[in-house]
Design a protein around this motif. Structure first.
Motif, PDB file in Angstrom:
ATOM      1  N   GLN A 199      50.662  45.520  25.985  1.00  0.00           N
ATOM      2  CA  GLN A 199      51.982  44.953  26.257  1.00  0.00           C
ATOM      3  C   GLN A 199      52.303  44.884  27.748  1.00  0.00           C
ATOM      4  O   GLN A 199      53.350  44.364  28.134  1.00  0.00           O
ATOM      5  N   GLU A 200      51.421  45.421  28.581  1.00  0.00           N
ATOM      6  CA  GLU A 200      51.668  45.430  30.019  1.00  0.00           C
ATOM      7  C   GLU A 200      51.585  44.010  30.603  1.00  0.00           C
ATOM      8  O   GLU A 200      50.897  43.130  30.070  1.00  0.00           O
ATOM      9  N   ASP A 201      52.256  43.839  31.725  1.00  0.00           N
ATOM     10  CA  ASP A 201      52.334  42.506  32.341  1.00  0.00           C
ATOM     11  C   ASP A 201      50.969  41.987  32.780  1.00  0.00           C
ATOM     12  O   ASP A 201      50.692  40.787  32.681  1.00  0.00           O
ATOM     13  N   TYR A 202      50.095  42.879  33.298  1.00  0.00           N
ATOM     14  CA  TYR A 202      48.807  42.408  33.795  1.00  0.00           C
ATOM     15  C   TYR A 202      47.916  41.914  32.655  1.00  0.00           C
ATOM     16  O   TYR A 202      47.048  41.057  32.859  1.00  0.00           O
ATOM     17  N   ILE A 203      48.106  42.423  31.446  1.00  0.00           N
ATOM     18  CA  ILE A 203      47.357  41.915  30.299  1.00  0.00           C
ATOM     19  C   ILE A 203      47.873  40.524  29.926  1.00  0.00           C
ATOM     20  O   ILE A 203      47.091  39.599  29.653  1.00  0.00           O
ATOM     21  N   MET A 204      49.185  40.373  29.936  1.00  0.00           N
ATOM     22  CA  MET A 204      49.774  39.063  29.656  1.00  0.00           C
ATOM     23  C   MET A 204      49.319  38.035  30.692  1.00  0.00           C
ATOM     24  O   MET A 204      49.021  36.879  30.354  1.00  0.00           O
ATOM     25  N   ALA A 205      49.247  38.464  31.961  1.00  0.00           N
ATOM     26  CA  ALA A 205      48.811  37.551  33.025  1.00  0.00           C
ATOM     27  C   ALA A 205      47.354  37.154  32.834  1.00  0.00           C
ATOM     28  O   ALA A 205      46.982  35.985  33.036  1.00  0.00           O
ATOM     29  N   ALA A 206      46.520  38.116  32.444  1.00  0.00           N
ATOM     30  CA  ALA A 206      45.105  37.811  32.213  1.00  0.00           C
ATOM     31  C   ALA A 206      44.943  36.810  31.072  1.00  0.00           C
ATOM     32  O   ALA A 206      44.108  35.901  31.139  1.00  0.00           O
ATOM     33  N   LYS A 207      45.722  36.967  30.025  1.00  0.00           N
ATOM     34  CA  LYS A 207      45.657  36.014  28.910  1.00  0.00           C
ATOM     35  C   LYS A 207      46.135  34.635  29.335  1.00  0.00           C
ATOM     36  O   LYS A 207      45.580  33.615  28.916  1.00  0.00           O
ATOM     37  N   SER A 208      47.160  34.596  30.194  1.00  0.00           N
ATOM     38  CA  SER A 208      47.746  33.310  30.591  1.00  0.00           C
ATOM     39  C   SER A 208      46.803  32.471  31.432  1.00  0.00           C
ATOM     40  O   SER A 208      46.901  31.238  31.437  1.00  0.00           O
ATOM     41  N   VAL A 209      45.870  33.120  32.143  1.00  0.00           N
ATOM     42  CA  VAL A 209      44.921  32.364  32.966  1.00  0.00           C
ATOM     43  C   VAL A 209      43.625  32.071  32.212  1.00  0.00           C
ATOM     44  O   VAL A 209      42.657  31.574  32.787  1.00  0.00           O
ATOM     45  N   GLY A 210      43.615  32.392  30.912  1.00  0.00           N
ATOM     46  CA  GLY A 210      42.470  32.047  30.080  1.00  0.00           C
ATOM     47  C   GLY A 210      41.327  33.038  30.092  1.00  0.00           C
ATOM     48  O   GLY A 210      40.202  32.687  29.707  1.00  0.00           O
ATOM     49  N   MET A 211      41.560  34.271  30.529  1.00  0.00           N
ATOM     50  CA  MET A 211      40.494  35.271  30.527  1.00  0.00           C
ATOM     51  C   MET A 211      40.094  35.604  29.088  1.00  0.00           C
ATOM     52  O   MET A 211      40.944  35.728  28.210  1.00  0.00           O
ATOM     53  N   LYS A 212      38.797  35.725  28.847  1.00  0.00           N
ATOM     54  CA  LYS A 212      38.293  36.009  27.504  1.00  0.00           C
ATOM     55  C   LYS A 212      38.703  37.418  27.063  1.00  0.00           C
ATOM     56  O   LYS A 212      38.852  38.323  27.877  1.00  0.00           O
ATOM     57  N   ASP A 213      38.858  37.576  25.730  1.00  0.00           N
ATOM     58  CA  ASP A 213      39.259  38.875  25.191  1.00  0.00           C
ATOM     59  C   ASP A 213      38.259  39.975  25.548  1.00  0.00           C
ATOM     60  O   ASP A 213      38.653  41.096  25.878  1.00  0.00           O
ATOM     61  N   SER A 214      36.965  39.647  25.497  1.00  0.00           N
ATOM     62  CA  SER A 214      35.951  40.655  25.802  1.00  0.00           C
ATOM     63  C   SER A 214      36.083  41.163  27.230  1.00  0.00           C
ATOM     64  O   SER A 214      35.939  42.362  27.500  1.00  0.00           O
ATOM     65  N   ARG A 215      36.403  40.256  28.149  1.00  0.00           N
ATOM     66  CA  ARG A 215      36.555  40.655  29.552  1.00  0.00           C
ATOM     67  C   ARG A 215      37.840  41.453  29.756  1.00  0.00           C
ATOM     68  O   ARG A 215      37.857  42.415  30.519  1.00  0.00           O
ATOM     69  N   ILE A 216      38.894  41.061  29.059  1.00  0.00           N
ATOM     70  CA  ILE A 216      40.146  41.821  29.146  1.00  0.00           C
ATOM     71  C   ILE A 216      39.953  43.238  28.631  1.00  0.00           C
ATOM     72  O   ILE A 216      40.418  44.214  29.240  1.00  0.00           O
ATOM     73  N   LEU A 217      39.236  43.363  27.519  1.00  0.00           N
ATOM     74  CA  LEU A 217      39.011  44.685  26.935  1.00  0.00           C
ATOM     75  C   LEU A 217      38.184  45.577  27.858  1.00  0.00           C
ATOM     76  O   LEU A 217      38.494  46.758  28.039  1.00  0.00           O
ATOM     77  N   LEU A 218      37.125  44.997  28.442  1.00  0.00           N
ATOM     78  CA  LEU A 218      36.229  45.797  29.273  1.00  0.00           C
ATOM     79  C   LEU A 218      36.817  46.114  30.644  1.00  0.00           C
ATOM     80  O   LEU A 218      36.604  47.211  31.171  1.00  0.00           O
ATOM     81  N   ARG A 219      37.550  45.172  31.237  1.00  0.00           N
ATOM     82  CA  ARG A 219      38.022  45.342  32.609  1.00  0.00           C
ATOM     83  C   ARG A 219      39.423  45.934  32.706  1.00  0.00           C
ATOM     84  O   ARG A 219      39.767  46.515  33.733  1.00  0.00           O
ATOM     85  N   HIS A 220      40.215  45.792  31.662  1.00  0.00           N
ATOM     86  CA  HIS A 220      41.608  46.225  31.762  1.00  0.00           C
ATOM     87  C   HIS A 220      42.005  47.234  30.693  1.00  0.00           C
ATOM     88  O   HIS A 220      42.550  48.291  31.005  1.00  0.00           O
ATOM     89  N   VAL A 221      41.752  46.908  29.431  1.00  0.00           N
ATOM     90  CA  VAL A 221      42.235  47.769  28.341  1.00  0.00           C
ATOM     91  C   VAL A 221      41.476  49.084  28.296  1.00  0.00           C
ATOM     92  O   VAL A 221      42.083  50.168  28.297  1.00  0.00           O
TER      93      VAL A 221
END
Length: 297
Positions: A186-208
């Motif tokens: 729910q954090e803003d940086y996750i929302m921002a990553a999704k908005s620029v089209g970052m893949k879920d796998s990359r979001i999970l590995l680099r941020h979550v």
């Protein structure tokens, strides 16, 4: 007007402000004397396990029936068992077995549990429902009974005990990481990553995952202590390590008939279990206090 003077208090405050999160956590951990004491105990047993061939004066299966059930002495520091084997040597080699089971059982449950927890927490919906209900079913059974059921299917052995311990600890890691992921996503940086089209796998590995790692470390340190106790319990019941293995729980089981006649055969393996578990628990409590931001308020 002259420049403001920097007092020692200002300098100390400046140094504290530029500490990294790792340095801050390490500083808080080192200030906790009880946690440091637990870490020393853990490192002691790790060193014993690594250098067991050099420390043990006898091999683990050297039998001398003429010297069976001897009390502690200069020749046998912890006495001998009912086969005349040196208990000190067996306890020393048993450290390697117990720590091996503890570390690798927790590693397996941590990897699988974290993976399932991330999927449930991040994707939600039907994946969350299925995985959460699976965790609920597993947690509905007492852990030792579930482990016994698994071993009854796989067969009694040290390797199967390790597998059973890893399986029964999966829900603990899964529920923990799921709750953390639900908060992090729910954090803003996750929302921002999704908005620029970052893949879920990359979001999970680099941020979550990196932002969910602190509770995993704490849980892992505490889970090793639990895994060592569970391995000893299974060994005591004859479902874990088999004779002539010097696993501590198996040593307790083999010595229970001599509790009155030769209490040292049970005392020293029992003390080894107690001290190892105590060390991991103290270290885990210290890590929790150091890595939990709420404990610093």
């Amino acid at each position: 007007m002259g420049e403001p003077q920097l007092t020692p208090a200002h300098l100390q405050h400046s140094e504290e402000k530029i500490r990294t999160p790792f340095q801050e956590g390490l500083h808080a951990f080192m200030k906790n004397k009880i946690a440091v004491a637990g870490t020393v105990i853990v490192l002691f047993f790790v060193a014993v396990a690594i250098f067991s061939p050099l420390i043990a004066p006898y091999t683990i299966n050297d039998q001398d029936l003429g010297r069976r059930l001897l009390p502690p002495s200069a020749d046998h520091f912890f006495g001998t068992d009912d086969f005349g084997r040196d208990i000190f040597s067996r306890v020393v080699h048993g450290a390697k077995i117990s720590l091996f089971v503890g570390f690798f059982a927790v590693l397996g449950s941590m990897v699988i549990g974290s993976l399932l927890g991330i999927i449930a927490g991040y994707y939600g919906r039907w994946a969350d429902t299925i995985i959460s209900r699976l965790f609920d079913i597993m947690l509905a059974f007492p852990s030792i009974l579930l482990a016994i059921a698994i071993i009854s299917i796989l067969g009694p052995s040290l390797q199967n005990a390790l597998i059973a311990i890893a399986i029964i600890n999966i829900p603990n890691f899964g529920r923990l990481i799921r709750a953390k992921v639900l908060s992090v996503k729910q954090e803003d940086y996750i929302m921002a990553a999704k908005s620029v089209g970052m893949k879920d796998s990359r979001i999970l590995l680099r941020h979550v995952l990196p932002n969910s790692f602190s509770p995993i470390i704490v849980q892992a340190s505490l889970a090793v202590a639990t895994a060592i106790i569970e391995a000893a319990a299974l060994g005591f019941l004859g479902l874990g390590a088999q004779a002539p293995s010097p696993e501590w729980g198996k040593m307790l089981s083999d010595s229970k008939a001599y509790l009155i006649q030769a209490p040292w055969t049970m005392i020293f393996p029992g003390l080894a279990i107690m001290l190892t578990v105590l060390g991991f628990n103290l270290m885990g409590d210290g890590l929790r206090d150091a890595l939990d931001p709420k404990s610093k308020q």
